[in-house]
Write a protein that holds these residues in place. Structure first.
Motif, PDB file in Angstrom:
ATOM      1  N   PHE A  62       0.839  -1.200   0.000  1.00 43.65           N
ATOM      2  CA  PHE A  62       0.000   0.000   0.000  1.00 43.65           C
ATOM      3  C   PHE A  62       0.877   1.255   0.000  1.00 43.65           C
ATOM      4  N   ILE A  63       0.246   2.356  -0.363  1.00 41.96           N
ATOM      5  CA  ILE A  63       0.908   3.666  -0.418  1.00 41.96           C
ATOM      6  C   ILE A  63       0.559   4.436   0.846  1.00 41.96           C
ATOM      7  N   VAL A  64       1.549   5.078   1.439  1.00 36.10           N
ATOM      8  CA  VAL A  64       1.323   5.883   2.641  1.00 36.10           C
ATOM      9  C   VAL A  64       1.672   7.338   2.329  1.00 36.10           C
ATOM     10  N   PRO A  65       0.674   8.225   2.251  1.00 41.77           N
ATOM     11  CA  PRO A  65       0.974   9.643   2.010  1.00 41.77           C
ATOM     12  C   PRO A  65       1.615  10.281   3.243  1.00 41.77           C
ATOM     13  N   ILE A  66       2.671  11.022   3.031  1.00 49.59           N
ATOM     14  CA  ILE A  66       3.392  11.657   4.141  1.00 49.59           C
ATOM     15  C   ILE A  66       3.415  13.163   3.910  1.00 49.59           C
ATOM     16  N   ARG A  67       2.788  13.898   4.798  1.00 55.15           N
ATOM     17  CA  ARG A  67       2.768  15.361   4.662  1.00 55.15           C
ATOM     18  C   ARG A  67       4.059  15.977   5.188  1.00 55.15           C
ATOM     19  N   ALA A  68       4.557  15.442   6.287  1.00 54.79           N
ATOM     20  CA  ALA A  68       5.797  15.959   6.877  1.00 54.79           C
ATOM     21  C   ALA A  68       6.638  14.768   7.330  1.00 54.79           C
ATOM     22  N   VAL A  69       7.879  14.724   6.908  1.00 58.31           N
ATOM     23  CA  VAL A  69       8.770  13.613   7.242  1.00 58.31           C
ATOM     24  C   VAL A  69       9.166  13.678   8.711  1.00 58.31           C
ATOM     25  N   ARG A  70       9.009  12.571   9.420  1.00 55.74           N
ATOM     26  CA  ARG A  70       9.458  12.480  10.808  1.00 55.74           C
ATOM     27  C   ARG A  70      10.926  12.025  10.815  1.00 55.74           C
ATOM     28  N   PRO A  71      11.838  12.809  11.369  1.00 55.94           N
ATOM     29  CA  PRO A  71      13.268  12.447  11.328  1.00 55.94           C
ATOM     30  C   PRO A  71      13.565  11.083  11.935  1.00 55.94           C
ATOM     31  N   GLY A  72      12.782  10.687  12.965  1.00 51.09           N
ATOM     32  CA  GLY A  72      13.090   9.446  13.664  1.00 51.09           C
ATOM     33  C   GLY A  72      12.554   8.199  13.011  1.00 51.09           C
ATOM     34  N   THR A  73      11.385   8.315  12.323  1.00 47.58           N
ATOM     35  CA  THR A  73      10.731   7.118  11.793  1.00 47.58           C
ATOM     36  C   THR A  73      10.223   7.285  10.359  1.00 47.58           C
ATOM     37  N   LEU A  74      10.355   8.467   9.771  1.00 45.17           N
ATOM     38  CA  LEU A  74       9.813   8.816   8.458  1.00 45.17           C
ATOM     39  C   LEU A  74       8.306   8.980   8.526  1.00 45.17           C
ATOM     40  N   PHE A  75       7.599   7.987   9.095  1.00 43.86           N
ATOM     41  CA  PHE A  75       6.140   8.008   9.184  1.00 43.86           C
ATOM     42  C   PHE A  75       5.671   8.605  10.514  1.00 43.86           C
ATOM     43  N   GLY A  76       4.398   9.040  10.542  1.00 42.84           N
ATOM     44  CA  GLY A  76       3.800   9.475  11.795  1.00 42.84           C
ATOM     45  C   GLY A  76       3.426   8.278  12.662  1.00 42.84           C
ATOM     46  N   GLU A  77       3.057   8.535  13.892  1.00 44.45           N
ATOM     47  CA  GLU A  77       2.762   7.446  14.828  1.00 44.45           C
ATOM     48  C   GLU A  77       1.599   6.582  14.332  1.00 44.45           C
ATOM     49  N   GLY A  78       0.543   7.231  13.842  1.00 47.64           N
ATOM     50  CA  GLY A  78      -0.599   6.461  13.348  1.00 47.64           C
ATOM     51  C   GLY A  78      -0.240   5.605  12.142  1.00 47.64           C
ATOM     52  N   GLN A  79       0.638   6.118  11.295  1.00 50.05           N
ATOM     53  CA  GLN A  79       1.056   5.350  10.119  1.00 50.05           C
ATOM     54  C   GLN A  79       1.920   4.159  10.511  1.00 50.05           C
ATOM     55  N   VAL A  80       2.784   4.353  11.507  1.00 43.54           N
ATOM     56  CA  VAL A  80       3.590   3.237  11.999  1.00 43.54           C
ATOM     57  C   VAL A  80       2.685   2.155  12.578  1.00 43.54           C
ATOM     58  N   GLU A  81       1.633   2.585  13.261  1.00 45.76           N
ATOM     59  CA  GLU A  81       0.680   1.620  13.819  1.00 45.76           C
ATOM     60  C   GLU A  81      -0.010   0.847  12.695  1.00 45.76           C
ATOM     61  N   ARG A  82      -0.328   1.537  11.588  1.00 43.12           N
ATOM     62  CA  ARG A  82      -0.955   0.849  10.453  1.00 43.12           C
ATOM     63  C   ARG A  82      -0.009  -0.212   9.884  1.00 43.12           C
ATOM     64  N   LEU A  83       1.279   0.108   9.805  1.00 42.25           N
ATOM     65  CA  LEU A  83       2.262  -0.858   9.336  1.00 42.25           C
ATOM     66  C   LEU A  83       2.299  -2.076  10.255  1.00 42.25           C
ATOM     67  N   ALA A  84       2.278  -1.809  11.568  1.00 41.69           N
ATOM     68  CA  ALA A  84       2.344  -2.891  12.545  1.00 41.69           C
ATOM     69  C   ALA A  84       1.124  -3.803  12.452  1.00 41.69           C
ATOM     70  N   VAL A  85      -0.057  -3.195  12.266  1.00 33.93           N
ATOM     71  CA  VAL A  85      -1.286  -3.990  12.167  1.00 33.93           C
ATOM     72  C   VAL A  85      -1.255  -4.862  10.920  1.00 33.93           C
ATOM     73  N   SER A  86      -0.844  -4.280   9.794  1.00 30.79           N
ATOM     74  CA  SER A  86      -0.792  -5.051   8.550  1.00 30.79           C
ATOM     75  C   SER A  86       0.206  -6.205   8.664  1.00 30.79           C
ATOM     76  N   ALA A  87       1.382  -5.924   9.252  1.00 30.35           N
ATOM     77  CA  ALA A  87       2.399  -6.969   9.395  1.00 30.35           C
ATOM     78  C   ALA A  87       1.901  -8.093  10.287  1.00 30.35           C
ATOM     79  N   THR A  88       1.176  -7.743  11.364  1.00 29.79           N
ATOM     80  CA  THR A  88       0.670  -8.755  12.291  1.00 29.79           C
ATOM     81  C   THR A  88      -0.445  -9.580  11.651  1.00 29.79           C
TER      82      THR A  88
END
Length: 445
Positions: A62-88
């Protein structure tokens, strides 16, 4: 089942990833950098193709739109959670980010997702590492991989934080393991660069010998999976690996072919290009790609049935410009576009593209072909023959009768229009039509 281990990047989760490993592919669409626009779906499909090229099973993408790059993770917290849910939910062991990650971003994502994470550069490096078949190819891949890893030695493993003793060049007092690792990488990279420089010099000598030989060189270039190797096999009868995979072939291959009016030419199949080709690979494979700069004619093989064909053409031309083949005044070497997979186009699409060709769009010479069925390949050979012989000039030569080698060469590689002995029968006067390249080769005989 064969296994391979991804490079040890910052924050790697321990263990191997096997062929058949389950993975999710995530394409970051960074809006503040202009975004991907209409190319996003094609780029996502390409990312999945890269994963499948080394036997990874893509279970979600899937595509994840990013409005502002997070220096620590690239994605925002909610987007990281979406990645985690999909992986699980999909029981994925691997998360592939189809973009560039810094060492810190990669480490932090692995900490949060509890899975191995690799970026686009790491994935392409793995493909190249698996596909390199020659000694030169392996050297180039190792150098590129070390260059990539050198920037990823951050303090993410406890063993890198330990100090080591010793003195002199074996490690000064207080030298940390990370500093020792960096020094070893630098030393190894230095040795690899020296070996590749020797390869470059040897390749240059071989190129000079070929230029003195009476055979023109035709180089196939194009986006990966455009059908270069299939066309190469069709024209030469060779058995180069040609599969529906990105980077199915890696090491350059050369074979002799015959064409109308050209007794022998050398056809060269080069590594496929791709968007965002890692800079480490461009640098490492420059010696191989330099073969393109010595070609007499370049055939740009395009997958014309691909919706992203125009973007792929731009990517190839960008790399040719970087190599110096295309300058401000256009290409220094004649280029013909082979519009491959013509048989996959619908009738209305074919008609539209035939009209484009008839009206000179694009400006380069274009030949529609199907490397799979052979459609149009005879026309392509005829066009290449005309390009190689079209600049021919008629020379008036006098060659001693005793010089059988040069006389045979002229008959084999030129069109002898007139041949008659001189007054004392010691030499032959000839009118011969030769291409500019063959005129240069004849003078070195």
């Amino acid at each position: 089942m064969s296994t391979f281990e991804f490079g040890r990047n910052a924050g790697d989760i321990e263990g191997e990833v096997t062929r058949g490993a389950r993975a999710i592919v995530v394409l970051p669409d960074v809006r503040q950098r202009g975004g991907l626009g209409e190319d996003a779906e094609a780029r996502l499909e390409e990312g999945q193709g890269l994963a499948r090229a080394i036997g990874i099973e893509v279970v979600d993408a899937f595509i994840v739109p990013i409005r502002a790059v997070r220096p620590g993770t690239l994605f925002g917290e909610g987007q990281v959670e979406r990645l985690a849910v999909s992986a699980t939910q999909n029981e994925a062991e691997l998360v592939i980010i189809d973009g560039a990650l810094s060492a810190i971003q990669q480490r932090n994502l692995e900490d949060k997702l509890k899975r191995k994470v690799i970026d686009r550069t790491g994935l392409i490096l793995e493909i190249f590492g698996e596909r390199a078949a020659t000694a030169e190819g392996r050297l180039q891949v190792e150098l590129a991989h070390l260059d990539y890893q050198a920037g990823r030695l951050v303090r993410s493993w406890t063993h890198l934080e330990r100090q080591r003793g010793g003195f002199g060049f074996l490690g000064g007092p207080g030298e940390t393991q990370i500093e020792a690792d960096r020094r070893m990488i630098r030393n190894r990279m230095g040795r690899l660069r020296r070996e590749l420089e020797q390869v470059r010099r040897t390749r240059g000598l071989h190129r000079e010998r070929r230029q003195r030989a009476p055979w023109p060189v035709i180089a196939l270039v194009g986006y990966t999976n455009a059908g270069k190797s299939t066309l190469f096999n069709r024209l030469t009868g060779a058995a180069v690996m040609a599969e529906d995979l990105l980077f199915a072939t890696l090491d350059p291959t050369m074979r002799a072919i015959r064409m109308p009016g050209v007794e022998k030419a050398i056809l060269s199949d080069t590594v496929g290009f791709i968007s965002d080709l890692p800079t480490q690979l461009v640098a490492a494979f420059r010696a191989t790609l330099e073969e393109v700069t010595a070609a007499d004619v370049i055939v740009h093989v395009r997958d014309i049935a691909n919706p992203a064909a125009a973007q792929q053409k731009a990517e190839v031309e960008e790399i040719l410009t970087d190599l110096g083949v295309i300058g401000e005044g256009g290409s220094e070497i004649p280029i013909v576009e082979a519009w491959n997979k013509w048989d996959l186009l619908a009738e209305d699409e074919r008609a539209m593209r035939e009209a484009m060709i008839a009206h000179g769009v694009p400006e380069q010479k274009v030949v529609p072909i199907s490397a799979m069925t052979g459609e149009g390949t005879d026309t392509l050979l005829s066009v290449l023959s005309d390009m190689l012989t079209g600049n021919a000039q008629v020379l008036e030569l006098t060659v001693p009768v005793s010089d059988g080698q040069r006389l045979a060469w002229l008959h084999a590689h030129g069109e002898v229009l007139r041949e008659e002995p001189n007054e004392d029968q010691t030499a032959l006067r000839l009118s011969v039509r030769l291409s500019l390249a063959d005129i240069g080769r004849f003078t070195t005989l």
